[in-house]
Design a protein around this motif. Structure first.
Motif, PDB file in Angstrom:
ATOM      1  N   ASP A 189       0.852  -1.191   0.000  1.00  0.00           N
ATOM      2  CA  ASP A 189       0.000   0.000   0.000  1.00  0.00           C
ATOM      3  C   ASP A 189       0.888   1.240   0.000  1.00  0.00           C
ATOM      4  OD1 ASP A 189      -2.770  -0.756   0.012  1.00  0.00           O
ATOM      5  OD2 ASP A 189      -2.427  -1.637   1.990  1.00  0.00           O
ATOM      6  N   VAL A 190       0.649   2.130  -0.955  1.00  0.00           N
ATOM      7  CA  VAL A 190       1.477   3.333  -1.069  1.00  0.00           C
ATOM      8  C   VAL A 190       0.612   4.558  -1.302  1.00  0.00           C
ATOM      9  CG1 VAL A 190       3.494   2.088  -1.957  1.00  0.00           C
ATOM     10  CG2 VAL A 190       1.778   2.965  -3.552  1.00  0.00           C
ATOM     11  N   LEU A 191       1.266   5.709  -1.211  1.00  0.00           N
ATOM     12  CA  LEU A 191       0.631   7.000  -1.480  1.00  0.00           C
ATOM     13  C   LEU A 191       1.478   7.793  -2.458  1.00  0.00           C
ATOM     14  CD1 LEU A 191      -0.256   8.186   2.156  1.00  0.00           C
ATOM     15  CD2 LEU A 191      -1.867   7.279   0.472  1.00  0.00           C
ATOM     16  N   LEU A 192       0.798   8.542  -3.325  1.00  0.00           N
ATOM     17  CA  LEU A 192       1.499   9.577  -4.079  1.00  0.00           C
ATOM     18  C   LEU A 192       1.690  10.747  -3.125  1.00  0.00           C
ATOM     19  CD1 LEU A 192      -0.461   9.330  -7.424  1.00  0.00           C
ATOM     20  CD2 LEU A 192       1.968   8.870  -7.127  1.00  0.00           C
ATOM     21  N   GLN A 193       2.942  11.071  -2.832  1.00  0.00           N
ATOM     22  CA  GLN A 193       3.235  12.035  -1.771  1.00  0.00           C
ATOM     23  C   GLN A 193       2.594  13.396  -2.017  1.00  0.00           C
ATOM     24  OE1 GLN A 193       7.396  13.363  -1.159  1.00  0.00           O
ATOM     25  NE2 GLN A 193       7.206  12.448   0.881  1.00  0.00           N
ATOM     26  N   LYS A 194       2.529  13.793  -3.253  1.00  0.00           N
ATOM     27  CA  LYS A 194       1.998  15.117  -3.567  1.00  0.00           C
ATOM     28  C   LYS A 194       0.485  15.188  -3.425  1.00  0.00           C
ATOM     29  CE  LYS A 194       2.017  18.523  -7.331  1.00  0.00           C
ATOM     30  NZ  LYS A 194       2.486  18.799  -8.723  1.00  0.00           N
ATOM     31  N   SER A 195      -0.250  14.253  -4.012  1.00  0.00           N
ATOM     32  CA  SER A 195      -1.719  14.282  -4.008  1.00  0.00           C
ATOM     33  C   SER A 195      -2.323  13.478  -2.867  1.00  0.00           C
ATOM     34  CB  SER A 195      -2.241  13.745  -5.341  1.00  0.00           C
ATOM     35  OG  SER A 195      -1.858  12.389  -5.525  1.00  0.00           O
ATOM     36  N   ARG A 196      -1.514  12.650  -2.177  1.00  0.00           N
ATOM     37  CA  ARG A 196      -1.960  11.780  -1.086  1.00  0.00           C
ATOM     38  C   ARG A 196      -2.972  10.749  -1.552  1.00  0.00           C
ATOM     39  NH1 ARG A 196       2.029  12.179   1.881  1.00  0.00           N
ATOM     40  NH2 ARG A 196       0.847  11.175   3.588  1.00  0.00           N
ATOM     41  N   VAL A 197      -2.929  10.407  -2.825  1.00  0.00           N
ATOM     42  CA  VAL A 197      -3.826   9.405  -3.384  1.00  0.00           C
ATOM     43  C   VAL A 197      -3.209   8.030  -3.177  1.00  0.00           C
ATOM     44  CG1 VAL A 197      -4.864   8.524  -5.509  1.00  0.00           C
ATOM     45  CG2 VAL A 197      -4.845  10.971  -5.061  1.00  0.00           C
ATOM     46  N   ARG A 198      -4.047   7.082  -2.783  1.00  0.00           N
ATOM     47  CA  ARG A 198      -3.579   5.744  -2.469  1.00  0.00           C
ATOM     48  C   ARG A 198      -3.563   4.864  -3.706  1.00  0.00           C
ATOM     49  NH1 ARG A 198      -6.822   1.457   1.425  1.00  0.00           N
ATOM     50  NH2 ARG A 198      -5.350  -0.292   1.220  1.00  0.00           N
ATOM     51  N   GLY A 199      -2.640   3.910  -3.722  1.00  0.00           N
ATOM     52  CA  GLY A 199      -2.563   2.917  -4.781  1.00  0.00           C
ATOM     53  C   GLY A 199      -1.872   1.670  -4.270  1.00  0.00           C
ATOM     54  N   ILE A 200      -1.804   0.657  -5.094  1.00  0.00           N
ATOM     55  CA  ILE A 200      -1.116  -0.589  -4.749  1.00  0.00           C
ATOM     56  C   ILE A 200       0.117  -0.714  -5.635  1.00  0.00           C
ATOM     57  CG2 ILE A 200      -1.274  -3.090  -4.592  1.00  0.00           C
ATOM     58  CD1 ILE A 200      -3.025  -1.650  -2.601  1.00  0.00           C
ATOM     59  N   LEU A 201       1.260  -0.853  -5.001  1.00  0.00           N
ATOM     60  CA  LEU A 201       2.527  -0.973  -5.722  1.00  0.00           C
ATOM     61  C   LEU A 201       2.865  -2.453  -5.871  1.00  0.00           C
ATOM     62  CD1 LEU A 201       4.779   1.083  -6.743  1.00  0.00           C
ATOM     63  CD2 LEU A 201       6.090   0.246  -4.798  1.00  0.00           C
ATOM     64  N   LYS A 202       3.037  -2.895  -7.098  1.00  0.00           N
ATOM     65  CA  LYS A 202       3.351  -4.293  -7.368  1.00  0.00           C
ATOM     66  C   LYS A 202       4.685  -4.398  -8.087  1.00  0.00           C
ATOM     67  CE  LYS A 202      -1.394  -6.062  -7.514  1.00  0.00           C
ATOM     68  NZ  LYS A 202      -2.379  -6.851  -8.289  1.00  0.00           N
ATOM     69  N   GLY A 203       5.393  -5.471  -7.787  1.00  0.00           N
ATOM     70  CA  GLY A 203       6.662  -5.721  -8.466  1.00  0.00           C
ATOM     71  C   GLY A 203       6.443  -6.293  -9.848  1.00  0.00           C
ATOM     72  N   THR A 204       7.446  -6.110 -10.690  1.00  0.00           N
ATOM     73  CA  THR A 204       7.370  -6.618 -12.058  1.00  0.00           C
ATOM     74  C   THR A 204       8.404  -7.718 -12.325  1.00  0.00           C
ATOM     75  OG1 THR A 204       8.915  -4.942 -12.867  1.00  0.00           O
ATOM     76  CG2 THR A 204       6.562  -4.365 -12.875  1.00  0.00           C
ATOM     77  N   GLY A 205       9.247  -7.985 -11.356  1.00  0.00           N
ATOM     78  CA  GLY A 205      10.316  -8.955 -11.565  1.00  0.00           C
ATOM     79  C   GLY A 205      11.576  -8.330 -12.129  1.00  0.00           C
ATOM     80  N   SER A 206      11.474  -7.090 -12.597  1.00  0.00           N
ATOM     81  CA  SER A 206      12.633  -6.358 -13.111  1.00  0.00           C
ATOM     82  C   SER A 206      12.911  -5.192 -12.170  1.00  0.00           C
ATOM     83  CB  SER A 206      12.369  -5.874 -14.536  1.00  0.00           C
ATOM     84  OG  SER A 206      11.261  -4.999 -14.562  1.00  0.00           O
ATOM     85  N   GLN A 207      13.673  -4.233 -12.627  1.00  0.00           N
ATOM     86  CA  GLN A 207      14.066  -3.109 -11.775  1.00  0.00           C
ATOM     87  C   GLN A 207      13.040  -1.984 -11.793  1.00  0.00           C
ATOM     88  OE1 GLN A 207      16.928  -3.299  -9.824  1.00  0.00           O
ATOM     89  NE2 GLN A 207      16.958  -5.392 -10.586  1.00  0.00           N
ATOM     90  N   THR A 208      11.755  -2.315 -11.866  1.00  0.00           N
ATOM     91  CA  THR A 208      10.685  -1.315 -11.850  1.00  0.00           C
ATOM     92  C   THR A 208       9.495  -1.837 -11.050  1.00  0.00           C
ATOM     93  OG1 THR A 208       9.742  -2.152 -13.921  1.00  0.00           O
ATOM     94  CG2 THR A 208      11.319  -0.322 -14.088  1.00  0.00           C
ATOM     95  N   TYR A 209       8.601  -0.903 -10.647  1.00  0.00           N
ATOM     96  CA  TYR A 209       7.322  -1.239 -10.036  1.00  0.00           C
ATOM     97  C   TYR A 209       6.199  -0.861 -10.991  1.00  0.00           C
ATOM     98  CZ  TYR A 209      10.012  -0.985  -5.631  1.00  0.00           C
ATOM     99  OH  TYR A 209      10.940  -1.149  -4.638  1.00  0.00           O
ATOM    100  N   ARG A 210       5.027  -1.357 -10.660  1.00  0.00           N
ATOM    101  CA  ARG A 210       3.802  -0.948 -11.356  1.00  0.00           C
ATOM    102  C   ARG A 210       2.811  -0.456 -10.311  1.00  0.00           C
ATOM    103  NH1 ARG A 210       2.942  -5.385 -13.438  1.00  0.00           N
ATOM    104  NH2 ARG A 210       1.250  -6.169 -12.116  1.00  0.00           N
ATOM    105  N   LEU A 211       2.376   0.785 -10.437  1.00  0.00           N
ATOM    106  CA  LEU A 211       1.421   1.382  -9.505  1.00  0.00           C
ATOM    107  C   LEU A 211       0.017   1.231 -10.078  1.00  0.00           C
ATOM    108  CD1 LEU A 211       0.836   2.926  -6.927  1.00  0.00           C
ATOM    109  CD2 LEU A 211       1.333   5.059  -8.143  1.00  0.00           C
ATOM    110  N   GLU A 212      -0.850   0.559  -9.333  1.00  0.00           N
ATOM    111  CA  GLU A 212      -2.191   0.239  -9.823  1.00  0.00           C
ATOM    112  C   GLU A 212      -3.269   0.911  -8.976  1.00  0.00           C
ATOM    113  OE1 GLU A 212      -2.509  -3.992  -9.958  1.00  0.00           O
ATOM    114  OE2 GLU A 212      -1.139  -4.202 -11.665  1.00  0.00           O
ATOM    115  N   TYR A 213      -4.457   0.976  -9.571  1.00  0.00           N
ATOM    116  CA  TYR A 213      -5.674   1.483  -8.917  1.00  0.00           C
ATOM    117  C   TYR A 213      -5.595   2.970  -8.581  1.00  0.00           C
ATOM    118  CZ  TYR A 213      -6.151  -3.566  -8.470  1.00  0.00           C
ATOM    119  OH  TYR A 213      -6.181  -4.903  -8.727  1.00  0.00           O
ATOM    120  N   VAL A 214      -4.947   3.729  -9.424  1.00  0.00           N
ATOM    121  CA  VAL A 214      -4.967   5.186  -9.319  1.00  0.00           C
ATOM    122  C   VAL A 214      -5.890   5.701 -10.417  1.00  0.00           C
ATOM    123  CG1 VAL A 214      -3.634   7.313  -9.439  1.00  0.00           C
ATOM    124  CG2 VAL A 214      -2.635   5.275  -8.374  1.00  0.00           C
ATOM    125  N   LEU A 215      -6.975   6.355 -10.020  1.00  0.00           N
ATOM    126  CA  LEU A 215      -7.990   6.793 -10.974  1.00  0.00           C
ATOM    127  C   LEU A 215      -7.441   7.816 -11.956  1.00  0.00           C
ATOM    128  CD1 LEU A 215     -11.013   7.157  -8.511  1.00  0.00           C
ATOM    129  CD2 LEU A 215     -10.708   5.378 -10.256  1.00  0.00           C
TER     130      LEU A 215
END
Length: 283
Positions: A189-215
């Protein structure tokens, strides 16, 4: 026939050499006797012998000088070779010392950074060292040298001075396995620091994340900082996770497609902090 002729020529050559050296020795002996026992006046015979023996002595003296200089040059070459070996060994030792010095300086810098992070944080934590890695794609994980005897339990957050690394997947009394946040089976569970909007951060298996459920109604830009939300008591609020590196806006669907670049360099993990708990987090 050829072999016989060759043998005859070889025997003739040997006889010639023997006669030549015998004559040379006799000439030298005559010169010695005449010079030692004769009178101080040079007679005709003495002059003739001296004239005949002079060129021979000159050749012999030149040969001796040549052999002497060749021997000296050979010894000089051997000395240079030994010196080169010694200098090469000293160079290798110097390189090894420089490498050790650089490694010590780099380790010292990393440890200072970790110590500064620990001093600036009010969270109870224990330092750990990475002692192994699991290369599997789905469960990308590390093995650390801390366990339940150090207050490390399943679900304990793992971080370093740069941000969130992952969470403890399983623990024994003295060792633990850490599931990295970039593993496809990881979700935070994460937040966008600027807007304080919540999302779910998922791993991709590589050196990046994918942020989901942000409208799509939420304004998201590249460079926005992503931090832990603190929901569920798993991770404390506000720990850095990464930075938005790409936003894909599609016509269909309700949510943004957001790529996040980790704040942690997963390729260079050596020393970590595990946030201590008195008991495991309820699953």
């Amino acid at each position: 026939m050829r072999q016989q002729s060759t043998r005859k020529r070889s025997s003739r050559f040997r006889i010639f050499r023997l006669l030549f050296f015998a004559g040379l020795l006799m000439t030298l002996a005559c010169i010695f006797l005449v010079s030692t026992l004769g009178s101080q006046k040079f007679g005709g015979l003495h002059k003739l012998i001296l004239e005949a023996a002079g060129p021979v002595q000159k050749v012999v003296a030149s040969g001796v000088n040549y052999l002497g200089s060749f021997k000296q040059e050979y010894l000089d070459v051997l000395a240079v070779g030994e010196e080169n070996k010694r200098l090469w060994q000293e160079l290798q030792e110097s390189r090894a010392l420089v490498h050790k010095s650089r490694e010590a300086m780099a380790t010292n810098a990393r440890l200072r950074k970790l110590l500064a992070f620990k001093d600036s944080s009010d969270l109870p934590m224990v330092a750990a060292t990475v002692i192994g890695k699991d290369p599997s794609m789905w469960f990308r994980s590390l093995i650390i040298d801390r366990g339940t005897s150090d207050g490390v339990f399943k679900g304990s957050p793992v971080t370093n001075s740069e941000g969130i690394v992952g969470q403890v997947l399983t623990a024994s009394p003295h060792y633990s396995k850490v599931l990295l946040a970039i593993a496809p089976s990881s979700a935070i569970d994460v937040l966008l620091q600027k807007s304080r909007v919540r999302g779910i951060l998922k791993g991709t298996g590589s050196q990046t994340y994918r942020l989901e459920y942000v409208l799509k109604t939420v304004e998201v830009e590249e460079g926005d900082v992503v931090v832990t939300a603190g929901y569920g008591g798993m991770f404390p609020t506000g720990l850095p996770v990464g930075v938005v590196s790409k936003v894909i806006r599609k016509r269909r669907g309700m949510f943004h497609e957001i790529e996040v670049r980790p704040s942690v360099d997963y390729k260079t993990l050596e020393y970590l902090f595990v946030l201590q708990r008195k008991e495991p987090v309820p699953q």
